[in-house]
Design a protein around this motif. Sequence first.
Motif: not given
Lengths: 337, 337
Positions: B193-198, B249-254
């Motif tokens: 569930n990766i959300k755009s940071d827009c 900083p990178v999210k684990r899912e990314v």
Amino acid sequence: MEKNMITIAHGSGGTATSKLIEQIFKKHFCNDILSQGDDSARLDIGDARNLVFTTDSFVVTPIFFNGGNIGKLAVCGTVNDLATSGAKPLYLSCGFIIEEGFDIEELERIVEAMGATAKECGVKIVTGDTKVVQKGAADKVFINTSGIGILPDGVNISGRNAKVGDKIIISGTIGDHGSSIFLERESIGFNANIKSDCAPLSGMVQDILSVVPEVHVLRDPTRGGVATTLNEIAVQSNVSILIREDSLPVKREVQGVCELLGMDPLYMANEGKMLCFVGEDKADTVLEALRNNKYGKDARIIGEVTEEGQPKVLLKALSGGSRIISVLAGDQLPRIC
Amino acid sequence: MEKNMITIAHGSGGTATSKLIEQIFKKHFCNDILSQGDDSARLDIGDARNLVFTTDSFVVTPIFFNGGNIGKLAVCGTVNDLATSGAKPLYLSCGFIIEEGFDIEELERIVEAMGATAKECGVKIVTGDTKVVQKGAADKVFINTSGIGILPDGVNISGRNAKVGDKIIISGTIGDHGSSIFLERESIGFNANIKSDCAPLSGMVQDILSVVPEVHVLRDPTRGGVATTLNEIAVQSNVSILIREDSLPVKREVQGVCELLGMDPLYMANEGKMLCFVGEDKADTVLEALRNNKYGKDARIIGEVTEEGQPKVLLKALSGGSRIISVLAGDQLPRIC
């Protein structure tokens, strides 16, 4: 072969995009502001307090036509929208959406026309963007231009300012652009040489305003033609307008094409014409100024504002009768600009 | 059924166009300037002398994605480009190119998101244009937004201003937008569930500048990601840059999606992040300001400007070695924005 085609990489924001910017855009749009290389352009506007701002996207097909191409049209269209407010156009942006596989030489011809037209009217193309979409996701190339102009103090030109008694002037023949595009697209066995009137009119507008700053309304009758534009102004100003069929300047070839196709030049798009509403006492001065400009040689008075209220546009026909000319309801011709 | 679809007539400039403007655009973009109804918008900019001007076209696919849609993106992208110059964004234009048959309810959701995002950052959408092309001539909808902002006196932020010793700060996790779009498009059997940071970052930039007006560089790492943006700045300022992999900083899912696909978060697009170059003595103050803003909670120092000349970007890897990080050459992912 690939090197002469636009690829997805040209829209990536990486190396290929940079090369395209250097080799095509900067070459033809050459100016000090564009060269800064940041994501937005800095403009020194001196002590101006009033700006005008406008935008238009261009999707015309074919992209090259008799009298111009999509690039020239994209500069003229936005420059003319600024000019209709009485502003001096200064800066343009351009956003390209290009279909993968598009010929880079064609792109350069388009960009070159944009540069030349911008130069003619003294505007700088200062910021831009390029996107590339897969083959089939767009039709060749679409261009957005947005523009900024400076409004001199005291100028007050708007579609809301038409007044009873105003003379309505058109700067030249009507329907040329629409007919030209139609002929380019359709094989109707009609061998007419009709050139689009596509032209930047900011110089002509400055010529008018330098002698008659009190112009009430300026508007370029593009999509929907003179009929639709006059209706918009009638509504904005809440007035009735009368125009005379025998005063409308229409080229013989344009009239011929329209008759053959059952179309009306009053609804055909123009891309190098201006409608001008001005008090009766100033109309001759405006006409003279127009006729002294290369884009206004065929200027004529085509009608007047007759009364307040009940916004409508009446055409006094050659036959003597009058009929209401309404807004274009459907679309005579899609992708005209 | 037809009444809920965009038809060619909606792009004609006639009745259908007017209805679309009244019922969709004016409803959600509601402001006094847009309501004037002329072809260009008049802006009173007071005694500002310096403007910034930028443009971007948006062709993202899919048009609705986790965290936003093409409309929200179109406002954020242009607002963020203005903000990176240190300007306060004030006015936007919007140009729509719509494919015939497009669902008007989807159009309204897009326009509504544009209106809400513009409101969040205090900008007005003051002028616009709608073109419709035949089915198959465009992919659903493309949006151009151009923007005008006012630059306060004394602010001097540019990609040319990076200086040796500058700390490089990223306002949050990288690669979210690119990974989110990728997941929307491809069935890779990866259920993240990766959300755009827009997001619109003009408020966050104002927060930084109110405490540290001497920021040297701001840039939003969109297409081409952090790696490409840092390379652009290295070239513009003619400096070498060092970043540390363990600081990114990178999210684990990314990270997971990128590893699976052999992609690098450093090249993935971001649409709600800002890179900031600032003198070492001010870095902590900027970090604190960022972390107090909802869009900057994960802000971190990721590296510094190491020397003049020989523009390049070095990555100190987790393994201890260093390697050069170059500009994105091809395109990892077309139509990301």
